[in-house]
Design a protein around this motif. Structure first.
Motif, short mmCIF file in Angstrom:
data_model
loop_
_atom_site.label_atom_id
_atom_site.label_comp_id
_atom_site.label_asym_id
_atom_site.label_seq_id
_atom_site.Cartn_x
_atom_site.Cartn_y
_atom_site.Cartn_z
N GLU A 1 -60.15 -28.65 94.61
CA GLU A 1 -59.94 -29.67 95.35
C GLU A 1 -60.46 -31.02 94.47
O GLU A 1 -61.23 -31.17 93.97
CB GLU A 1 -60.67 -29.78 96.61
CG GLU A 1 -60.28 -31.16 97.54
CD GLU A 1 -61.29 -31.16 98.80
OE1 GLU A 1 -61.88 -30.40 99.19
OE2 GLU A 1 -61.00 -32.30 99.33
N THR A 2 -59.39 -31.89 94.40
CA THR A 2 -59.72 -33.36 93.55
C THR A 2 -59.36 -34.44 94.32
O THR A 2 -58.19 -34.28 94.75
CB THR A 2 -59.07 -32.98 92.29
OG1 THR A 2 -59.25 -31.85 91.45
CG2 THR A 2 -59.16 -34.39 91.23
N ASP A 3 -60.17 -35.42 94.40
CA ASP A 3 -59.87 -36.50 95.28
C ASP A 3 -60.81 -37.69 94.87
O ASP A 3 -61.95 -37.85 95.08
CB ASP A 3 -60.23 -36.25 96.78
CG ASP A 3 -59.84 -37.26 97.50
OD1 ASP A 3 -58.85 -38.29 97.09
OD2 ASP A 3 -59.88 -37.22 98.79
N ARG A 4 -60.27 -38.41 93.73
CA ARG A 4 -60.96 -39.65 92.97
C ARG A 4 -60.33 -40.69 93.02
O ARG A 4 -59.04 -40.84 92.61
CB ARG A 4 -61.08 -38.84 91.70
CG ARG A 4 -61.75 -37.65 91.43
CD ARG A 4 -62.02 -37.09 90.12
NE ARG A 4 -62.57 -35.66 89.94
CZ ARG A 4 -62.50 -35.08 88.76
NH1 ARG A 4 -61.75 -35.71 87.69
NH2 ARG A 4 -62.93 -33.94 88.82
N VAL A 5 -61.02 -41.68 93.20
CA VAL A 5 -60.49 -43.05 92.83
C VAL A 5 -61.09 -43.69 91.56
O VAL A 5 -62.09 -44.05 91.53
CB VAL A 5 -61.11 -44.01 94.02
CG1 VAL A 5 -60.44 -45.52 94.13
CG2 VAL A 5 -60.79 -43.49 95.68
#
Ligand code: BG6
Length: 291
Positions: free
Chosen positions: A202-206
């Motif tokens: 899972e990847t969730d980056r700002v």
């Protein structure tokens, strides 16, 4: 350029065969095909296109809040990613930018909102969203105008779902050495290494890329350069893939292993707030080039 303007969708086809399709609900770009009919955007087979839920796939438009912002009083009551993707927009018309490209304009203003949304965010605003199709590119541009007397703060994001062959062989470049907020573990001050981004969970980056909006973010799929995203006045880039468990938890995410065939690379202004005084406008855009 052929335009068809149905009651719920607008489609445009260039003389050379490229096409784009936009759902008035959310002004969501549902489809973008090249001249050979090859689809460039990922759209869930379980996406709701009837206005009951924001579209899972294509290019949903995030406004006036990215995610939820419990600490930002003015937007704290809004649903995740705001109301623009859940509102019915108006088709304002087309202009041909050349004999083989077309610009489609869509509008949403405080007057078009349903009462519930207007009460949650009581500001007077105008949104103009332009989708420009050319043979090798698609541009989406948003202009936000404060049409009231009271200043407001907003965020916006072009939440593009790119269709790819295999997430395990995707690389994203252009974000090297850039600071990011990792939304998976909540750590805010990480820094990307000098290597491209690869995906193994899972990847969730700002990201706030150090190189600035004009420097392209490139998506490579199996060693082949597929998409080049150039931003205008949008300082942030969100990189998202839900992987197995998050995809399983989304009712409208189909097929269940569809996360292997999508990656979201999202151009936006989300790490801070854009403050618009009376009469002020903010404009942000992306252009996606093929190859
Ligand atoms: C991304 C966010 O932009 O959108 C993720 O960073 C979020 O945290 C994703 O899960 C999808 O959001 P939604 O509301 O469309 O399920």
């Amino acid at each position: 350029v052929t335009i068809s303007d149905g009651s719920s969708r607008v489609t445009a086809v260039l003389p050379t065969g490229e096409s784009v399709e936009i759902l008035l609900f959310g002004a969501t770009v549902l489809s973008w095909k090249d001249a050979s009919g090859d689809e460039k955007l990922w759209l869930s087979e379980g996406a709701k296109l009837d206005g009951t839920k924001a579209v899972r796939g294509g290019i949903p438009l995030v406004f006036p809040v990215f995610g939820t912002a419990p600490d930002h009083e003015a937007t704290s009551k809004l649903p995740q990613h705001g109301f623009a993707r859940n509102s019915r927009w108006e088709f304002l018309g087309k202009s041909e930018t050349s004999s083989n490209s077309v610009k489609l304009d869509f509008g949403l203003s405080s007057e078009n909102l349903d009462d519930a949304a207007r009460q949650l965010w009581p500001y007077k605003f105008g949104l103009l969203y332009s989708v420009t199709l050319a043979p090798e590119s698609l541009s989406t541009a948003l202009v936000v105008t404060n049409e009231g007397d009271v200043p407001f703060e907003c965020q916006t994001l072009l939440h593009t779902y790119f269709k790819i062959k295999d997430i395990a062989s995707v690389q994203v470049t252009g974000l090297e050495d850039s600071p990011f907020h990792d939304k998976v573990d909540g750590v805010k001050d990480k820094t990307q290494s000098s290597d491209p981004i690869t995906f193994s969970g899972e990847t969730d980056r700002v990201y706030t890329p150090v190189k600035g909006p004009g420097h392209p973010v490139i998506i490579t799929d199996g060693g082949v350069e597929k998409f080049r995203v150039v931003r205008d006045n949008l300082d942030d880039v969100v990189v998202w893939n839900p992987w197995v468990d998050k995809a399983a938890g989304m009712g409208d995410f189909q097929p269940k292993d569809g996360w292997k065939n999508m990656v979201c690379v999202e151009a936006g202004a989300v790490s801070s707030w854009q403050k618009l005084e009376k009469g002020d406008a903010f404009e942000g855009a992306q252009t996606i080039y093929l190859h």
